[in-house]
Motif scaffolding. Structure first.
Motif, PDB file in Angstrom:
ATOM      1  N   THR A 163       0.862  -1.258  -0.002  1.00 25.43           N
ATOM      2  CA  THR A 163      -0.036  -0.006  -0.060  1.00 25.43           C
ATOM      3  C   THR A 163       1.140   1.274  -0.019  1.00 25.43           C
ATOM      4  OG1 THR A 163       0.001   0.231   2.508  1.00 25.43           O
ATOM      5  CG2 THR A 163      -1.729  -1.289   1.496  1.00 25.43           C
ATOM      6  N   GLU A 164       0.601   2.353  -0.739  1.00 24.55           N
ATOM      7  CA  GLU A 164       1.199   3.465  -0.515  1.00 24.55           C
ATOM      8  C   GLU A 164       0.917   4.096   0.796  1.00 24.55           C
ATOM      9  OE1 GLU A 164       3.371   4.337  -2.524  1.00 24.55           O
ATOM     10  OE2 GLU A 164       3.029   3.983  -4.513  1.00 24.55           O
ATOM     11  N   CYS A 165       2.151   4.441   1.623  1.00 23.55           N
ATOM     12  CA  CYS A 165       1.710   4.895   3.088  1.00 23.55           C
ATOM     13  C   CYS A 165       1.083   6.047   3.043  1.00 23.55           C
ATOM     14  CB  CYS A 165       2.989   4.853   3.901  1.00 23.55           C
ATOM     15  SG  CYS A 165       4.602   5.562   3.157  1.00 23.55           S
ATOM     16  N   GLU A 166       1.016   6.852   2.102  1.00 27.61           N
ATOM     17  CA  GLU A 166       0.365   8.160   2.300  1.00 27.61           C
ATOM     18  C   GLU A 166      -0.170   8.512   0.758  1.00 27.61           C
ATOM     19  OE1 GLU A 166       1.451  11.591   4.427  1.00 27.61           O
ATOM     20  OE2 GLU A 166       3.030  10.300   5.317  1.00 27.61           O
ATOM     21  N   PRO A 167      -1.561   9.110   0.911  1.00 25.76           N
ATOM     22  CA  PRO A 167      -1.986   9.742  -0.594  1.00 25.76           C
ATOM     23  C   PRO A 167      -0.994  10.555  -1.266  1.00 25.76           C
ATOM     24  CG  PRO A 167      -3.416  10.247   1.216  1.00 25.76           C
ATOM     25  CD  PRO A 167      -2.318   9.846   1.844  1.00 25.76           C
ATOM     26  N   ALA A 199       3.366 -15.871   2.363  1.00 30.19           N
ATOM     27  CA  ALA A 199       3.545 -14.538   2.505  1.00 30.19           C
ATOM     28  C   ALA A 199       2.124 -14.020   1.874  1.00 30.19           C
ATOM     29  CB  ALA A 199       4.517 -14.337   1.648  1.00 30.19           C
ATOM     30  N   ILE A 200       1.726 -12.817   2.385  1.00 29.05           N
ATOM     31  CA  ILE A 200       0.704 -12.200   1.666  1.00 29.05           C
ATOM     32  C   ILE A 200       1.036 -10.800   1.056  1.00 29.05           C
ATOM     33  CG2 ILE A 200      -1.588 -11.468   2.340  1.00 29.05           C
ATOM     34  CD1 ILE A 200      -1.802 -13.233   4.444  1.00 29.05           C
ATOM     35  N   ILE A 201       0.799 -10.345   0.114  1.00 28.80           N
ATOM     36  CA  ILE A 201       0.922  -9.049  -0.531  1.00 28.80           C
ATOM     37  C   ILE A 201      -0.207  -8.428  -0.476  1.00 28.80           C
ATOM     38  CG2 ILE A 201       1.731  -7.739  -2.571  1.00 28.80           C
ATOM     39  CD1 ILE A 201       2.992 -10.096  -3.778  1.00 28.80           C
ATOM     40  N   ALA A 202      -0.334  -7.322   0.378  1.00 29.38           N
ATOM     41  CA  ALA A 202      -1.573  -6.604   0.597  1.00 29.38           C
ATOM     42  C   ALA A 202      -1.206  -5.249  -0.460  1.00 29.38           C
ATOM     43  CB  ALA A 202      -1.596  -6.038   1.959  1.00 29.38           C
ATOM     44  N   ILE A 203      -2.364  -5.144  -1.413  1.00 32.64           N
ATOM     45  CA  ILE A 203      -2.140  -4.239  -2.379  1.00 32.64           C
ATOM     46  C   ILE A 203      -3.535  -3.345  -2.407  1.00 32.64           C
ATOM     47  CG2 ILE A 203      -2.748  -5.853  -4.182  1.00 32.64           C
ATOM     48  CD1 ILE A 203      -0.846  -4.005  -5.893  1.00 32.64           C
ATOM     49  N   GLU A 204      -3.429  -2.103  -2.544  1.00 32.64           N
ATOM     50  CA  GLU A 204      -4.746  -1.460  -2.517  1.00 32.64           C
ATOM     51  C   GLU A 204      -5.600  -1.450  -3.832  1.00 32.64           C
ATOM     52  OE1 GLU A 204      -3.484   2.613   0.177  1.00 32.64           O
ATOM     53  OE2 GLU A 204      -2.633   2.255  -1.660  1.00 32.64           O
ATOM     54  N   ILE A 223       2.640 -17.657  -1.943  1.00 40.12           N
ATOM     55  CA  ILE A 223       2.300 -16.327  -1.900  1.00 40.12           C
ATOM     56  C   ILE A 223       0.910 -16.069  -2.443  1.00 40.12           C
ATOM     57  CG2 ILE A 223       3.340 -14.168  -2.634  1.00 40.12           C
ATOM     58  CD1 ILE A 223       5.986 -15.554  -3.245  1.00 40.12           C
ATOM     59  N   SER A 224       0.228 -15.259  -1.666  1.00 41.87           N
ATOM     60  CA  SER A 224      -0.933 -14.811  -2.047  1.00 41.87           C
ATOM     61  C   SER A 224      -1.311 -13.297  -2.277  1.00 41.87           C
ATOM     62  CB  SER A 224      -1.997 -15.252  -1.057  1.00 41.87           C
ATOM     63  OG  SER A 224      -1.857 -14.800   0.179  1.00 41.87           O
ATOM     64  N   ILE A 225      -2.069 -12.965  -3.122  1.00 39.02           N
ATOM     65  CA  ILE A 225      -1.893 -11.540  -3.117  1.00 39.02           C
ATOM     66  C   ILE A 225      -3.575 -11.006  -2.773  1.00 39.02           C
ATOM     67  CG2 ILE A 225      -1.848  -9.294  -4.764  1.00 39.02           C
ATOM     68  CD1 ILE A 225      -0.108 -11.188  -6.464  1.00 39.02           C
ATOM     69  N   GLU A 226      -3.657 -10.128  -1.901  1.00 33.37           N
ATOM     70  CA  GLU A 226      -4.976  -9.476  -1.238  1.00 33.37           C
ATOM     71  C   GLU A 226      -5.099  -8.045  -1.588  1.00 33.37           C
ATOM     72  OE1 GLU A 226      -6.874 -11.657  -0.623  1.00 33.37           O
ATOM     73  OE2 GLU A 226      -6.210 -13.365   0.443  1.00 33.37           O
ATOM     74  N   GLN A 227      -6.321  -7.702  -2.103  1.00 30.19           N
ATOM     75  CA  GLN A 227      -6.667  -6.290  -2.366  1.00 30.19           C
ATOM     76  C   GLN A 227      -7.276  -6.065  -1.109  1.00 30.19           C
ATOM     77  OE1 GLN A 227      -8.460  -6.607  -6.492  1.00 30.19           O
ATOM     78  NE2 GLN A 227      -7.490  -4.706  -6.634  1.00 30.19           N
ATOM     79  N   ILE A 228      -6.872  -4.724  -0.789  1.00 32.75           N
ATOM     80  CA  ILE A 228      -7.709  -4.217   0.506  1.00 32.75           C
ATOM     81  C   ILE A 228      -8.091  -2.820   0.020  1.00 32.75           C
ATOM     82  CG2 ILE A 228      -5.978  -5.266   2.155  1.00 32.75           C
ATOM     83  CD1 ILE A 228      -4.630  -2.611   2.600  1.00 32.75           C
ATOM     84  N   PRO A 229      -9.051  -2.099   0.944  1.00 29.54           N
ATOM     85  CA  PRO A 229      -9.648  -0.985   0.051  1.00 29.54           C
ATOM     86  C   PRO A 229      -8.799   0.014   0.285  1.00 29.54           C
ATOM     87  CG  PRO A 229     -10.861  -2.026   2.314  1.00 29.54           C
ATOM     88  CD  PRO A 229      -9.727  -2.739   1.808  1.00 29.54           C
ATOM     89  N   THR A 230      -8.723   1.113  -0.814  1.00 24.90           N
ATOM     90  CA  THR A 230      -7.834   2.248  -0.634  1.00 24.90           C
ATOM     91  C   THR A 230      -8.369   3.299   0.398  1.00 24.90           C
ATOM     92  OG1 THR A 230      -7.441   1.749  -3.103  1.00 24.90           O
ATOM     93  CG2 THR A 230      -6.790   3.762  -2.337  1.00 24.90           C
ATOM     94  N   LYS A 231      -7.849   3.317   1.422  1.00 26.88           N
ATOM     95  CA  LYS A 231      -8.188   4.409   2.587  1.00 26.88           C
ATOM     96  C   LYS A 231      -6.971   4.674   3.357  1.00 26.88           C
ATOM     97  CE  LYS A 231     -11.714   3.914   6.080  1.00 26.88           C
ATOM     98  NZ  LYS A 231     -12.532   2.886   6.715  1.00 26.88           N
ATOM     99  N   TYR A 232      -6.877   5.848   3.651  1.00 29.63           N
ATOM    100  CA  TYR A 232      -5.653   6.186   4.300  1.00 29.63           C
ATOM    101  C   TYR A 232      -5.463   5.651   5.690  1.00 29.63           C
ATOM    102  CZ  TYR A 232      -2.292   9.248   6.731  1.00 29.63           C
ATOM    103  OH  TYR A 232      -1.107   9.341   7.546  1.00 29.63           O
ATOM    104  N   THR A 233      -4.289   5.063   5.972  1.00 30.15           N
ATOM    105  CA  THR A 233      -3.893   4.430   7.153  1.00 30.15           C
ATOM    106  C   THR A 233      -3.665   2.692   6.860  1.00 30.15           C
ATOM    107  OG1 THR A 233      -5.468   4.630   8.743  1.00 30.15           O
ATOM    108  CG2 THR A 233      -3.926   6.178   8.845  1.00 30.15           C
TER     109      THR A 233
END
Ligand code: SF4
Ligand code: SF4
Length: 503
Positions: A163-167, A199-204, A223-233
């Motif tokens: 995830t990008e740590c900040e917008p 391993a889990i890759i967490a990507i927005e 290795i799995s890739i999981e999408q997480i909501p794009t939300k700050y923090t």
């Protein structure tokens, strides 16, 4: 609640998205200013002198101790200074730097690529390479990676924070699009180093191109890739662990204590470079963005390159700017671009100046409470931090605040809440230091008193013992005298008796 969603946080659209995702190479600078103090751990000791010629990739400073981080020459040339220079830090302090004047050749030290498959190396050998390469957390934390992996030995899960740590920051997105093979391979190296089973890759979910790139190169079913909501923090370590694994890391606890190792995707790429290509950390990807540049972009720049050189490539507008290192929420404001890229410089914001918002009184709307990702009560914390009632602020879990600034962002009164909390933490540290010093002085005073009393008592006991011994000796002498006298009297009596008998 949607999959992997979490309470709190804010949706902040990227105000200046990059036109093209590719990473542009910034030419090696004419002069590199390399910082010897990383965010965590001690200052590295230079192992070169002014006038020495160095090659790109050569170790020029080393630290010892528990959190070692080597510093390498990022260009070839001559060491022209080892001196204090201003560094991008909120305190505005100077720190020791090594300055290299380029010889224009960019001549590298001899690099031998990993001659054998890294899986044939022991985890210790892999860790040694990561340590020698001087890698620290590239997401901005700057914690020495070697030490973090060592602490997480035997972890069951590796989480790769993509995830990008900040917008506004886009460097990790571009890394995933350009180097997906290296990132997947780097994850395998990391799993080998800490013995993680999965391993889990967490990507927005706003990064479909990066997701597709990783999917194309991931043939490892661990290795799995999981999408997480794009939300700050969403990239905050504890939140990520809670969302993905439903493991709650308690206040003051560490992920490694719960069998989890978290690493930023940029760190994973650096690990690949170090272990597979045997290349030390001498460059990093930096986003240049903001209202003051014509073309927001991602650049790969050598460490020690001036901000000015990197910003120039993004065509800054012809006026004074507000410069900030890091993201729009948690970055550090700096006065100009006369600073150098260091290992944690993930973004440079170049903004056209705008008037500061007027700060008003708190209207107790509770908007800040709803967005706090760590379930704090920012409004109450604010009152106690403002009145410097640190005890009370600590009761309200001040130390759990991650200073994300989500509360600032929604506050209709424009109160810089996170800055108050940062100040309160600093005050707490100062008070604790003062208390520790006072305890130390009190301890020293009490020991001195104890020592004086002990000496006095020992002297008194010694005198009493001497007196007693003298008394006993005198009594004994008296007894002896008496015995002698008795003996003489008896002898004289015997003589008298003998005289009487002769008469
Ligand atoms: S800055 Fe602290 S109090 Fe404010 S939202 Fe972030 S974690 Fe919560
Ligand atoms: S959001 Fe601002 S005004 Fe509203 S309660 Fe929190 S501190 Fe007060």
């Amino acid at each position: 609640m949607a999959k992997f969603a979490f309470k709190g946080g804010v949706h902040i659209p990227n105000p200046y998205p990059v036109e093209k995702p590719e990473i542009r190479q910034v030419p090696p600078p004419k002069q590199a200013v390399l910082l010897l103090q990383q965010r965590v751990g001690g200052e590295a000791e230079p192992c070169v002198e002014i006038g020495d010629r160095v090659l790109t990739g050569q170790v020029i400073a080393q630290t010892t101790g528990k959190l070692p981080t080597n510093v390498h020459a990022s260009i070839s040339g001559i060491i022209s200074a080892i001196e204090m220079r201003p560094i991008p830090h909120p305190s505005g302090i100077d720190a020791k730097c090594i300055v290299i004047d380029s010889d224009g050749k960019d001549e590298w030290i001899k690099i031998e690529k990993c001659d054998k498959e890294f899986l044939n190396c022991t985890p210790d050998q892999v860790l040694q390479r990561i340590r020698e390469a001087g890698i620290v957390g590239m997401g901005g934390a700057g914690f020495p990676t070697h030490a973090k992996i060592t602490n997480a030995q035997g972890a069951h899960t590796l989480i790769v924070n993509a995830t990008e740590c900040e917008p506004g920051i886009m460097c990790d997105d571009s890394l995933m699009q350009e180097y997906p093979r290296e990132i997947i391979r780097g994850i395998e190296v990391l799993m080998h180093a800490c013995s993680a089973k999965k391993a889990i890759i967490a990507i927005e979910d706003d990064k479909p191109e990066a997701l597709n790139s990783l999917l194309m190169y991931n043939f490892n079913d661990r290795i799995s890739i999981e999408q997480i909501p794009t939300k700050y923090t969403s990239g905050a370590e504890k939140l990520l662990i809670k969302s993905l694994l439903d493991i709650e890391i308690p206040s003051g606890g560490y992920a490694s204590e719960h069998g989890v190792l978290c690493q930023n995707v940029g760190t994973v790429k650096a690990i690949y470079d170090a272990v597979v290509d045997n290349k030390p950390l001498i460059s990093r990807v930096v986003t240049v963005t903001g209202s003051g540049v014509e073309t927001p972009r991602n650049y790969e720049a050598r460490l020690g390159t001036s901000f000015a050189q990197v910003v120039e490539s993004s065509k800054p507008s012809n006026q004074a700017h507000h410069i900030r290192m890091g993201g729009m929420m948690m970055g550090v404001d700096i006065p100009n671009t006369h600073y150098s890229i260091c290992k944690i410089t993930n973004c440079i914001f170049v903004n056209n100046p705008k008037p500061k918002p007027v700060v008003k009184e708190c209207i107790r709307c509770s908007a800040c409470v709803g967005v706090c990702p760590v379930n704090l009560l920012p409004q109450q914390l604010y009152w106690h931090a403002k009145s410097e009632n640190i005890e009370k602020a600590l009761d309200y879990q001040l130390m759990d605040c991650i200073e994300c600034g989500s509360c600032n962002y929604v506050c209709p009164s424009n109160i810089p809440l996170a800055q108050y909390f940062s100040f309160a933490k600093a005050l707490d540290r100062k008070l604790k230091r003062a208390e520790a010093l006072a305890n130390q002085s009190r301890g020293r005073f009490e020991f001195k008193e104890f020592r004086l009393a002990r000496n006095k008592q020992e002297r008194a006991e010694m005198m009493a013992a001497k007196k007693k011994a003298l008394k006993e000796k005198m009594a004994k002498d008296k007894e002896k005298d008496q015995a002698q006298k008795d003996k003489i009297a008896q002898a004289m009596a015997r003589v008298e008796q003998a005289k009487e008998a002769k008469k």
